[in-house]
Scaffold this motif. Sequence first.
Motif, mmCIF file in Angstrom:
data_model
loop_
_atom_site.group_PDB
_atom_site.id
_atom_site.type_symbol
_atom_site.label_atom_id
_atom_site.label_comp_id
_atom_site.label_asym_id
_atom_site.label_seq_id
_atom_site.Cartn_x
_atom_site.Cartn_y
_atom_site.Cartn_z
ATOM 1 N N VAL A 176 0.848 -1.201 0.000
ATOM 2 C CA VAL A 176 0.000 0.000 0.000
ATOM 3 C C VAL A 176 0.883 1.251 0.000
ATOM 4 O O VAL A 176 0.638 2.205 -0.747
ATOM 5 C CB VAL A 176 -0.963 -0.010 1.211
ATOM 6 N N ALA A 177 1.932 1.245 0.801
ATOM 7 C CA ALA A 177 2.863 2.383 0.833
ATOM 8 C C ALA A 177 3.512 2.578 -0.536
ATOM 9 O O ALA A 177 3.728 3.714 -0.982
ATOM 10 C CB ALA A 177 3.931 2.161 1.901
ATOM 11 N N GLU A 179 2.090 1.835 -3.398
ATOM 12 C CA GLU A 179 1.058 2.441 -4.244
ATOM 13 C C GLU A 179 0.916 3.930 -3.953
ATOM 14 O O GLU A 179 0.781 4.754 -4.861
ATOM 15 C CB GLU A 179 -0.291 1.738 -4.022
ATOM 16 N N ILE A 180 0.942 4.268 -2.663
ATOM 17 C CA ILE A 180 0.768 5.678 -2.264
ATOM 18 C C ILE A 180 1.933 6.530 -2.765
ATOM 19 O O ILE A 180 1.733 7.611 -3.325
ATOM 20 C CB ILE A 180 0.623 5.783 -0.721
ATOM 21 N N THR A 181 3.158 6.062 -2.576
ATOM 22 C CA THR A 181 4.310 6.858 -3.022
ATOM 23 C C THR A 181 4.331 6.960 -4.539
ATOM 24 O O THR A 181 4.535 8.047 -5.090
ATOM 25 C CB THR A 181 5.643 6.243 -2.532
ATOM 26 N N LYS A 225 -5.859 15.246 8.209
ATOM 27 C CA LYS A 225 -5.134 15.622 6.987
ATOM 28 C C LYS A 225 -4.818 14.391 6.142
ATOM 29 O O LYS A 225 -4.986 14.385 4.931
ATOM 30 C CB LYS A 225 -3.802 16.297 7.362
ATOM 31 N N HIS A 226 -4.336 13.350 6.818
ATOM 32 C CA HIS A 226 -3.977 12.129 6.101
ATOM 33 C C HIS A 226 -5.196 11.523 5.412
ATOM 34 O O HIS A 226 -5.141 11.130 4.247
ATOM 35 C CB HIS A 226 -3.362 11.108 7.069
ATOM 36 N N MET A 229 -6.060 13.269 2.339
ATOM 37 C CA MET A 229 -5.135 13.020 1.224
ATOM 38 C C MET A 229 -5.401 11.690 0.519
ATOM 39 O O MET A 229 -5.050 11.516 -0.646
ATOM 40 C CB MET A 229 -3.685 12.984 1.743
ATOM 41 N N LEU A 230 -5.979 10.743 1.255
ATOM 42 C CA LEU A 230 -6.153 9.393 0.703
ATOM 43 C C LEU A 230 -7.346 9.350 -0.238
ATOM 44 O O LEU A 230 -8.493 9.520 0.193
ATOM 45 C CB LEU A 230 -6.328 8.375 1.837
ATOM 46 N N HIS A 234 -9.822 1.956 -0.321
ATOM 47 C CA HIS A 234 -9.223 0.799 0.328
ATOM 48 C C HIS A 234 -8.074 1.225 1.251
ATOM 49 O O HIS A 234 -7.963 0.751 2.380
ATOM 50 C CB HIS A 234 -8.725 -0.167 -0.739
ATOM 51 N N HIS A 235 -7.243 2.122 0.750
ATOM 52 C CA HIS A 235 -6.147 2.651 1.570
ATOM 53 C C HIS A 235 -6.705 3.383 2.795
ATOM 54 O O HIS A 235 -6.154 3.306 3.879
ATOM 55 C CB HIS A 235 -5.285 3.618 0.756
ATOM 56 N N LYS A 236 -7.808 4.085 2.566
ATOM 57 C CA LYS A 236 -8.441 4.847 3.647
ATOM 58 C C LYS A 236 -8.984 3.907 4.722
ATOM 59 O O LYS A 236 -8.829 4.165 5.924
ATOM 60 C CB LYS A 236 -9.575 5.695 3.043
ATOM 61 N N ALA A 237 -9.617 2.828 4.292
ATOM 62 C CA ALA A 237 -10.174 1.861 5.250
ATOM 63 C C ALA A 237 -9.067 1.276 6.131
ATOM 64 O O ALA A 237 -9.239 1.109 7.338
ATOM 65 C CB ALA A 237 -10.916 0.755 4.506
ATOM 66 N N ILE A 238 -7.918 0.990 5.522
ATOM 67 C CA ILE A 238 -6.787 0.457 6.302
ATOM 68 C C ILE A 238 -6.282 1.517 7.275
ATOM 69 O O ILE A 238 -6.016 1.236 8.442
ATOM 70 C CB ILE A 238 -5.647 -0.024 5.369
ATOM 71 N N TYR A 239 -6.184 2.756 6.805
ATOM 72 C CA TYR A 239 -5.726 3.843 7.681
ATOM 73 C C TYR A 239 -6.633 3.957 8.899
ATOM 74 O O TYR A 239 -6.180 4.034 10.041
ATOM 75 C CB TYR A 239 -5.681 5.176 6.918
ATOM 76 N N VAL B 158 3.021 13.014 0.949
ATOM 77 C CA VAL B 158 2.621 11.662 0.567
ATOM 78 C C VAL B 158 3.591 10.638 1.170
ATOM 79 O O VAL B 158 3.189 9.584 1.665
ATOM 80 C CB VAL B 158 2.565 11.560 -0.974
ATOM 81 N N TYR B 165 2.099 4.019 7.317
ATOM 82 C CA TYR B 165 1.758 2.617 7.024
ATOM 83 C C TYR B 165 2.916 1.667 7.352
ATOM 84 O O TYR B 165 2.733 0.660 8.018
ATOM 85 C CB TYR B 165 1.374 2.445 5.540
ATOM 86 N N PHE B 169 1.674 1.513 11.440
ATOM 87 C CA PHE B 169 0.693 0.447 11.215
ATOM 88 C C PHE B 169 1.362 -0.932 11.248
ATOM 89 O O PHE B 169 0.816 -1.887 11.804
ATOM 90 C CB PHE B 169 -0.053 0.663 9.892
ATOM 91 N N LEU B 241 -9.831 -7.267 6.628
ATOM 92 C CA LEU B 241 -9.497 -6.139 5.745
ATOM 93 C C LEU B 241 -8.172 -6.369 5.012
ATOM 94 O O LEU B 241 -8.066 -6.123 3.808
ATOM 95 C CB LEU B 241 -9.440 -4.832 6.552
#
Lengths: 252, 252
Positions: A176-177, A179-181, A225-226, A229-230, A234-239, B158, B165, B169, B241
């Motif tokens: 996930v990290a 994907e985010i980066t 804030k985070h 940004m998401l 799916h990334h948000k649900a994990i956060y 970002v 994560y 996390f 999840l």
Amino acid sequence: MVSIVLIGAGNVATQLYKAFSKANGIVVKQWYGRHLDSIASYRNEVAVTDDISQLVTADVYIISVSDDAISTVSEQLPFNDRLVVHTSGSVGIHDLNMKNRRGVFYPLQTFNKASEMSFVDVPICIEALQKEDEDLLKSLANTLGSKSYKLNTTQRRVLHLAAVYVNNFTNQLYRVAHEITESEGVDFEILKPLILETASKIQHMSPYMAQTGPAKRNDKKTIKKHLKMLENEHHKAIYELMTSSIQKTHGR
Amino acid sequence: MVSIVLIGAGNVATQLYKAFSKANGIVVKQWYGRHLDSIASYRNEVAVTDDISQLVTADVYIISVSDDAISTVSEQLPFNDRLVVHTSGSVGIHDLNMKNRRGVFYPLQTFNKASEMSFVDVPICIEALQKEDEDLLKSLANTLGSKSYKLNTTQRRVLHLAAVYVNNFTNQLYRVAHEITESEGVDFEILKPLILETASKIQHMSPYMAQTGPAKRNDKKTIKKHLKMLENEHHKAIYELMTSSIQKTHGR
């Protein structure tokens, strides 16, 4: 000298073969594979067979096949009253056929066939119904340089489950990290030292003590804030779930 | 010789001070802290002050204070047209007061005051509005032995988010695994080599390629067994999840 017959040709079996064949005081007398071609390249070093009725006499028979096949294979063994162990984290000791003495020799690591690994960093979880079998399995682990731990079937299953969290789920957080980066053209490389440090830190500190960050500090502004940004739900649900998990642990 | 004034007395400031004071070609001319007692123990090595109006002339002013205070502190600086940088992952470059030349020098790692850390493993993310300032910050990072990366404010934010994560996390997954193992009296110690191996593996392999386990294999039987074993609803929610996240990534 402890003599072994190895049954199975997967990653764990192959790593065990390589380790056993180098260890002092252990001899692999025979290696059985359902399909001979998967182990044929070792035929100059060890007797290989695909005929289960031809298994030779040994001190320990190690069944290292898929979980579903363990019970059937143990039933097909053409002998009684010998020590037969499997190498699975989630299969019970009683799933082995009772015509033989039963045990478990479960190495906890991620294995892949290609890269040779040192067993010094592989803890081995041991279970046996008789004390002398347990001692033999323990000495087998010691010979590989591994630490051994005595666990019963329930404990081993729980360990296997916990391993999914620290291995598969952790790796998915890395993904996930990634994907985010990538979404902003940031090199994932930058995170690698932090990933290593996070794993190193808990080698000498509890995860509870090692925790830091916005969720632990209950820093609502940063969390908000985070989440803003998401863009990926799916990334948000994990956060959200991991943040609430941290807050639960740290009494927020 | 690059001269520095350090502003702030937290973990990052302290680690930076220790690293800068040992590096060749860098001199820390002064260290400012709002409360003098937090840096008083360094007064034999460096000029310390709690009076912001008394800051001396230097090539770079590094503001390493809490995110919320960065803007205010940059406004209080009693000079213009000098290079002022902050060390935060989530604060924008434009949050620094525009009376000075602005930049960012963001070291990505988990810091703690006590243990001294090597900056060789700390990537430093750099941003500046002018090319010559960017070059200076880059050479500052090089002097510490750090790799430097040019990131704009959006990219840095970002990265900071992705770091949550892989650090906070991931550490919480370790915590959950600790809770799960403890519930059956299993020593968490057994998982430590696997934790380290999971982090090491992705140093030279993408998280996508590194994934293994029941979710990736779509091994419904094992997933079902695991969910049945989990009594804690919170642990179960994380299992569900993260499993669905892995399956999404790997097209299950």
